[in-house]
Scaffold this motif. Structure first.
Motif, PDB file in Angstrom:
ATOM      1  N   ASN A 120       0.828  -1.210   0.000  1.00 31.51           N
ATOM      2  CA  ASN A 120       0.000   0.000   0.000  1.00 31.51           C
ATOM      3  C   ASN A 120       0.861   1.258   0.000  1.00 31.51           C
ATOM      4  O   ASN A 120       0.556   2.242  -0.689  1.00 31.51           O
ATOM      5  N   THR A 121       1.929   1.247   0.799  1.00 35.40           N
ATOM      6  CA  THR A 121       2.803   2.421   0.916  1.00 35.40           C
ATOM      7  C   THR A 121       3.497   2.714  -0.405  1.00 35.40           C
ATOM      8  O   THR A 121       3.618   3.880  -0.818  1.00 35.40           O
ATOM      9  N   ARG A 123       2.477   1.837  -3.517  1.00 34.48           N
ATOM     10  CA  ARG A 123       1.533   2.289  -4.533  1.00 34.48           C
ATOM     11  C   ARG A 123       1.009   3.697  -4.247  1.00 34.48           C
ATOM     12  O   ARG A 123       0.843   4.503  -5.157  1.00 34.48           O
ATOM     13  N   TYR A 124       0.769   3.999  -2.982  1.00 35.10           N
ATOM     14  CA  TYR A 124       0.267   5.334  -2.627  1.00 35.10           C
ATOM     15  C   TYR A 124       1.271   6.413  -3.037  1.00 35.10           C
ATOM     16  O   TYR A 124       0.911   7.440  -3.618  1.00 35.10           O
ATOM     17  N   ASN A 125       2.554   6.180  -2.780  1.00 32.62           N
ATOM     18  CA  ASN A 125       3.577   7.143  -3.175  1.00 32.62           C
ATOM     19  C   ASN A 125       3.713   7.220  -4.690  1.00 32.62           C
ATOM     20  O   ASN A 125       3.939   8.300  -5.243  1.00 32.62           O
ATOM     21  N   GLU A 128       0.900   9.438  -5.814  1.00 33.71           N
ATOM     22  CA  GLU A 128       1.065  10.817  -5.351  1.00 33.71           C
ATOM     23  C   GLU A 128       2.227  11.524  -6.051  1.00 33.71           C
ATOM     24  O   GLU A 128       2.148  12.720  -6.352  1.00 33.71           O
ATOM     25  N   ASP A 133       6.267   2.012  -9.241  1.00 37.01           N
ATOM     26  CA  ASP A 133       6.477   1.324  -7.976  1.00 37.01           C
ATOM     27  C   ASP A 133       7.961   1.077  -7.727  1.00 37.01           C
ATOM     28  O   ASP A 133       8.453   1.226  -6.603  1.00 37.01           O
ATOM     29  N   PRO A 155      -4.580  -4.300  -2.880  1.00 39.76           N
ATOM     30  CA  PRO A 155      -4.399  -3.676  -1.558  1.00 39.76           C
ATOM     31  C   PRO A 155      -4.133  -4.719  -0.478  1.00 39.76           C
ATOM     32  O   PRO A 155      -4.542  -5.871  -0.596  1.00 39.76           O
TER      33      PRO A 155
END
Length: 216
Positions: A120-121, A123-125, A128, A133, A155
């Protein structure tokens, strides 16, 4: 939370020093302390609202000289938790710096060899910062000084990998056992349904106390 923290402190070995962050120190009394200075209080302003998960806004790193420092997520929006890293570093006399990346400390753990980062960390970055990845993983490696192993799937079924995985060093990992947890939950439901109901109601009251939460 005073009773909860008391249980944690009393269960820890005497060699472990404990710093308790509080905005209402009057809620706590050190009833007995055979190890002087083992328990200390980091007092924060009474108008600050922080949660019981103080490790999430930052990670702890050590430089080549063995000096500890706190690296804080570039942004952290839960309550006033973002203030905790700077307050803790000033209290400890450690260095503090802000990362260029977004993360929660509970989703990044390490041993002497590797970083373990929840998918999750990554993919979120990537979303953003408009990067791949792989690029994000490499940024974490440079930032935190270890080769990274990304744990999926995405997720994640559990949002924080530290709830299920603990590196022990020497190429050993300790994993949580969901089946054992399910057996405990079933036993508790059978033997003490009132306790389970009270806990569920506590969760509902706590989470629905936040206006932005509309469903569990």
């Amino acid at each position: 939370n005073a009773a909860l923290i008391s249980n944690i402190v009393n269960a820890l070995p005497p060699r472990v020093s404990v710093i308790i962050s509080v905005n209402d120190k009057k809620s706590f009394t050190v009833a007995s302390n055979p190890w002087p200075d083992r328990v200390s209080f980091l007092e924060l302003s009474s108008d600050k609202d922080f949660t019981i998960w103080p490790q999430d806004p930052f990670v702890v790193v050590r430089d080549k000289q063995g000096q500890s420092k706190l690296v804080q997520s570039v942004r952290f929006e839960r309550a006033d938790d973002s203030m905790l890293a700077r307050a803790a570093s000033e209290y400890l006399g450690w260095k503090h710096r802000s990362s260029s990346l977004l993360f929660e400390g509970g989703n990044i753990i390490s041993d002497q060899r590797h970083l373990f980062i929840g998918a999750n960390t990554i993919r979120y970055n990537a979303v953003e910062l408009n990067k791949t990845d792989l690029e994000i993983m490499q940024m974490f490696e440079r930032e935190l000084g270890r080769p990274a192993l990304v744990l999926g799937p995405f997720p994640q079924p559990v949002g924080h990998i530290d709830m299920i995985l603990t590196p022990l060093g020497d190429r050993e990992l300790m994993l949580a056992d969901p089946a054992w947890g399910a057996r405990l939950a079933k036993k508790e439901l059978s033997e003490s349904p009132e306790t389970v109901l009270a806990f569920e109601q506590l969760c509902i009251d706590y989470f629905f106390g936040t206006p932005s939460v509309s469903a569990l």
